[in-house]
Design a protein around this motif. Structure first.
Motif, mmCIF file in Angstrom:
data_model
loop_
_atom_site.group_PDB
_atom_site.id
_atom_site.type_symbol
_atom_site.label_atom_id
_atom_site.label_comp_id
_atom_site.label_asym_id
_atom_site.label_seq_id
_atom_site.Cartn_x
_atom_site.Cartn_y
_atom_site.Cartn_z
ATOM 1 N N ASP A 194 4.328 9.058 2.427
ATOM 2 C CA ASP A 194 2.581 9.114 2.302
ATOM 3 C C ASP A 194 1.801 7.311 1.696
ATOM 4 O OD1 ASP A 194 3.962 9.972 -0.106
ATOM 5 O OD2 ASP A 194 2.263 11.386 -0.456
ATOM 6 N N GLY A 195 2.918 7.502 1.156
ATOM 7 C CA GLY A 195 2.381 5.742 0.600
ATOM 8 C C GLY A 195 2.627 5.326 1.659
ATOM 9 N N HIS A 225 5.031 12.692 5.138
ATOM 10 C CA HIS A 225 6.041 13.197 3.541
ATOM 11 C C HIS A 225 5.177 13.127 3.311
ATOM 12 C CE1 HIS A 225 10.011 13.570 1.101
ATOM 13 N NE2 HIS A 225 9.092 14.799 1.393
ATOM 14 N N ASN A 227 3.973 14.504 0.215
ATOM 15 C CA ASN A 227 4.982 14.981 -1.019
ATOM 16 C C ASN A 227 3.723 14.771 -2.190
ATOM 17 O OD1 ASN A 227 5.157 12.217 -1.320
ATOM 18 N ND2 ASN A 227 7.805 12.260 -1.191
ATOM 19 N N GLY A 228 2.370 13.816 -2.093
ATOM 20 C CA GLY A 228 1.743 13.542 -2.569
ATOM 21 C C GLY A 228 1.727 11.986 -3.322
ATOM 22 N N TYR A 229 2.289 11.457 -3.625
ATOM 23 C CA TYR A 229 2.366 10.384 -5.036
ATOM 24 C C TYR A 229 3.293 9.054 -4.218
ATOM 25 C CZ TYR A 229 1.065 13.770 -7.268
ATOM 26 O OH TYR A 229 -0.862 14.533 -8.439
ATOM 27 N N LYS A 230 2.862 8.096 -4.548
ATOM 28 C CA LYS A 230 4.200 6.940 -4.538
ATOM 29 C C LYS A 230 4.835 7.051 -5.715
ATOM 30 C CE LYS A 230 -0.275 4.984 -3.606
ATOM 31 N NZ LYS A 230 -1.036 5.545 -3.266
ATOM 32 N N THR A 235 -1.499 9.674 -3.195
ATOM 33 C CA THR A 235 -1.537 8.999 -1.573
ATOM 34 C C THR A 235 -2.753 9.432 -1.337
ATOM 35 O OG1 THR A 235 -0.481 10.318 -0.842
ATOM 36 C CG2 THR A 235 0.760 8.971 -1.141
ATOM 37 N N LYS A 309 6.580 16.606 -4.436
ATOM 38 C CA LYS A 309 7.305 15.400 -4.858
ATOM 39 C C LYS A 309 7.833 15.479 -5.780
ATOM 40 C CE LYS A 309 7.163 10.644 -5.021
ATOM 41 N NZ LYS A 309 6.830 9.575 -4.593
HETATM 42 MG MG LIG Z 1 5.189 10.182 -1.434
#
Ligand SMILES: [Mg+2]
Ligand SMILES: Cc1ncc(C[n+]2csc(CCOP(=O)(O)OP(=O)(O)O)c2C)c(N)n1
Length: 818
Positions: A194-195, A225, A227-230, A235, A309
């Motif tokens: 997602d990043g 994917h 997973n909400g975060y970089k 994200t 994540k």
């Molecule tokens: Mg991610």
């Protein structure tokens, strides 16, 4: 499972936690299947965590001690459990439906989550026998990960089944699409971080949905994917409403299926049901089109996996959120070697996966677990596609048949006929296409016609499966079975070509010179990939990546400054000599010879620079072949030093610089008939580099005999001048080498005015020679004055009439000089 409803736009909908929520409801797994799939996933997670942390005690036979922990903890946990989750579920379907699939991890930094199932399915030990499926092999497998002398922390070329390293984010969909082209049975699972989805290249590559032909191509199954975060941030796609995300993806032509949550059992059921649905849709679309023979654009399915994540990491450590937060991106517990409490935490975490359930006393994978994986070449890590094992070598027509004919008896002596350099090669490529209709593709960012490669459309049009207008029939060259791929995204074109090559096929990409910089970074990454492959005996060779750089700096009259940038060559020079080649053919026949050579070559990136406009022709096809085979040579017909020491050496690399350097030679020889001048043309730029640095490099003896050890060299170069110095700085006569090239002095110019501004014009070069040849220094003042006057006259003509004078633009090599 709670199916989504239209009204759910609450914050909780954006949560990656809890019981699964999914667009497609279903619970296809029997209790036994559910427990087997979960065991497989747990085994993957154990292996992934082991790779990041352990150098000893791989089966946790004894309590975990600091010495079992690697001294330097590297790698990324955050993406790994999600990647392993997808890989596991896809493996189930491959087995169930006997599918042909490969797996591309966009967030390749999550390699532990990919390497783990590769080890479990046995491929890793087959390719690297010392990483055997026993305790010793497992220890080796763990230790080598992200360890000096071992393997990198991404899905590097050492990873069986990988064609996508995922080190630099953004290319997974274009790579996947290239792999799917002309591979009708293949499904390419492409995980998009997602990043990663925030990058320019990835954002534009959602459009691959308009480039896949359901009849003749395979399919790409994107899995976002979420997973909400970089690394340290949320994200964007994870923090917009459900509807907004769905609309975005639908807008790009996809049919998104959401699977969201963290509860393992319900997530397994939701994922299994969703993948089943996606495969059914893919096969359904393909069958429908294949039956009707009508290639239409379906709304291809894709998956959005919203999961935490660092899934299954400790929730809170020292008051910090770990699971479902950015803190799980890399190594969640970084100080386990020195912090006994964290060491215990890690041990508990590792043991929570119950390793004793999947490894026997010797560390062998228990048969019931091993049985879960697909067999043989159906394992994604052993797919022949991912190692170019179905390599289709090109059948090439005779390139001599496309040559520009030069009649040496009449006016067609060297430097007297003008022809557009690119079209003969375009006709050659047309027939390469004709002869290799399933394994050759031509890519361009909307520029094949502009770059004068349009002959290709005589055998295959541009693939177009979006809507059409009746007037498109008027020269737009679109067709739903075309094999030429054009989209105004250099990234997507380069990525598709790479994916196509990496799966054993052949292709060609052309780009405007200034904008090929857009893919500098992709070039870098592909060069790195090839360099590593050269060290892996099990990696099959692939066709070279052939890049034609055209619409060059010296003929950007109406586009001006923004379109003048020959600096890509400087980028190419940074990369390994083992994989890079640069060619600057001076005329159409040399371009043909170079193109034929490049299409036959393997494991290189060949960069060919050739302007598309009309230029003087110098060599008939036989002379061109000889010249290009040598890569550098004296042009006898343009030299008068034979049998003697020259007073000056003129050298040129590039079509237009060659013409100006020849004109400078002629000017001087006409005015100073006693001057002994030598003319050298360089096609293969790496000839200039020492032999010890590049396999094409001239030996010092050869370089010295061509360029002399003490005579002035006036070198007219296509690109930025310092690049020639970079190549030749160790040569004996480097101190006498005077290089002219583009100096960033551009605008809306006539060709001559642009050359004068950058001192690559004939007059500047002639003045340079007068200043450097001792005997001309004494007698050359009048000639210098004359040349300066001529420069002023050229500039005045350009400003008054907007073009160069006929005398300048129609210049030809004066035959009487030889
Ligand atoms: Mg991610
Ligand atoms: C083009 C590019 N920019 C920056 C990075 C540095 N980087 C590595 S991982 C990462 C975050 C990736 O986030 P995401 O794609 O969401 O992957 P995941 O959450 O699955 O780890 C970044 C910014 C990179 N690898 N490539």
């Amino acid at each position: 499972m709670i199916p989504l409803t239209e009204t759910e736009e609450l914050a909780s909908v954006l949560s990656a936690e809890g019981i699964a929520r999914s667009t497609f409801a279903g619970a296809p797994l029997s209790p036994d299947e559910l427990s087997r799939i979960d065991a497989y996933w747990r085994a993957c997670k154990y292996l992934a965590l082991g790779m990041i942390y352990l150098q000893g005690n791989p089966l946790l036979r004894e309590p975990l001690k600091p010495e079992h922990i690697k001294s330097r903890l590297l790698g990324h946990w955050g993406s790994s459990p999600g990647l392993a989750f997808m890989y596991t579920h896809l493996s189930r379907l491959i087995k169930r439906d006997d599918l042909e699939m490969i797996f591309l991890a966009g967030p390749g930094h999550g390699a532990p989550g990919v390497l783990a199932p590769i080890y479990l399915e046995g491929t890793y030990s087959e390719v690297y026998p010392e990483k055997s499926q026993d305790e010793k092999g497992l220890r080796e497998f763990f230790k080598q990960f992200s360890f000096p002398g071992g393997i990198g922390s991404h899905c590097t070329p050492e990873t069986p089944g990988s064609i996508h390293e995922g080190g630099e984010l953004g290319y997974v969909l274009s790579h996947a699409c290239g792999a799917a082209f002309d591979n009708p049975e293949l499904i390419v699972a492409a995980v998009v971080g997602d990043g990663e989805a925030e990058t320019g290249p990835l954002a534009t590559s959602w459009h691959i949905s308009k480039f896949l032909n359901p009849i003749r191509d395979g399919a790409v199954l994107p899995i976002l994917h979420l997973n909400g975060y970089k690394i340290n941030n949320p994200t964007l796609l994870a923090r917009i409403t459900h509807k907004e995300l769905e609309d975005l993806l639908r807008g790009y032509g996809w049919n998104p299926y959401f699977v969201e949550g963290s509860d393992p059992d319900s997530m397994h059921q939701a994922m299994a049901a969703t993948f089943e649905q996606c495969i059914a849709e893919i096969k359904g679309h393909q069958q429908e089109c294949r039956k009707s023979g009508l290639a239409t654009r379906p709304r291809w399915p894709m998956v959005v996996l919203r999961s935490p994540k660092g899934w299954s990491a400790p929730t809170l450590v020292d008051g910090h959120h770990i699971e479902a937060f950015w803190r799980s991106h890399q190594v969640p517990l970084a100080d386990v070697k020195t912090n006994p409490e964290h060491l215990r935490l890690l041990e508990t975490w590792l043991r929570s996966f119950k390793p004793e359930e999947f490894f026997d006393e010797c560390g062998r994978v228990r048969p019931e677990l091993a049985a879960f994986a697909p067999k043989g070449q159906r394992r994604m890590s052993a797919s022949p596609h991912a190692n170019a094992e179905f390599r289709k070598k090109l059948r090439l027509p005779e390139f001599r048949d496309y040559a520009v004919k030069l009649d040496r008896s009449g006016n067609d002596r060297p430097g007297n006929t003008e022809v557009e350099n690119v079209p003969p090669m375009g006709r050659f490529l047309r027939d390469v296409m004709k002869w290799n209709m399933n394994s050759f593709r031509v890519f361009a960012p909307d520029e094949n016609t502009s770059n004068k490669l349009d002959a290709i459309y005589e055998v295959s049009k541009k693939f177009w499966i979006a809507e059409s207008f009746p007037e498109d029939r008027d020269g737009t060259e679109l067709s739903s079975d075309g094999r030429v791929v054009e989209m105004l995204s250099e990234h997507t074109m380069e990525g598709m070509l790479e994916g196509y090559l990496l799966t054993g096929r052949n292709g060609f990409l052309s780009s405007y010179e200034a904008f090929v910089h857009v893919i500098d970074s992709m070039f870098n990454q592909h060069a790195k990939w090839l360099s590593i492959c050269n060290q892996l005996s099990w990696r099959r060779k692939i066709a070279s990546l052939n890049l034609l750089i055209t619409s060059t700096v010296w003929r950007q009259d109406h586009n001006g400054f923004t379109h003048q940038d020959p600096g890509f060559l400087d980028v190419v020079l940074n990369k390994s000599a083992a994989v890079t080649r640069i060619y600057l053919p001076p005329d159409a026949n040399c371009l043909l010879s170079v193109a034929d050579h490049c299409l036959r070559s393997e494991n290189y990136i060949n960069v060919i620079v050739s302007d598309k406009q009309k230029h003087l022709q110098y060599l008939d096809i036989d002379a061109a072949i000889t010249h290009c085979t040598k890569g550098i040579g004296i042009w006898n017909w343009a030299s008068n030093d034979e049998g003697q020491e020259p007073d000056v050496v003129f050298a040129a690399a590039g079509d237009i610089p060659t013409q100006e350097a020849l004109a400078a030679t002629a000017l001087l020889r006409e005015r100073f008939p006693d001057l002994k001048s030598r003319f050298i043309n360089v096609v293969d730029l790496f000839k200039l580099q020492p032999h010890s640095e590049h396999p094409h490099g001239l030996t010092d003896a050869d370089f010295d005999s061509l360029f002399t050890t003490d005579k002035p060299i006036i070198f007219n170069f296509h690109g930025y001048p310092w690049l020639v110095h970079r190549l030749a700085y160790r040569r004996t006569n480097h101190q006498n080498m005077h290089v002219r090239g583009y100096k960033e002095k551009g605008n809306i110019n006539t060709p001559m005015e642009l050359a004068i501004n950058n001192q690559t014009d004939r007059f500047s070069l002639a003045i340079d020679a007068i200043d450097r040849v001792p005997k001309l220094q004494r007698i050359g003042a009048h000639a210098k004055e004359e040349f300066r006057d001529l420069q002023i006259a050229c500039r005045r003509h350009a400003y008054e009439y907007g073009i160069d004078s006929a005398e300048i633009s129609g210049w030809k090599w004066p035959c009487e000089l030889k």
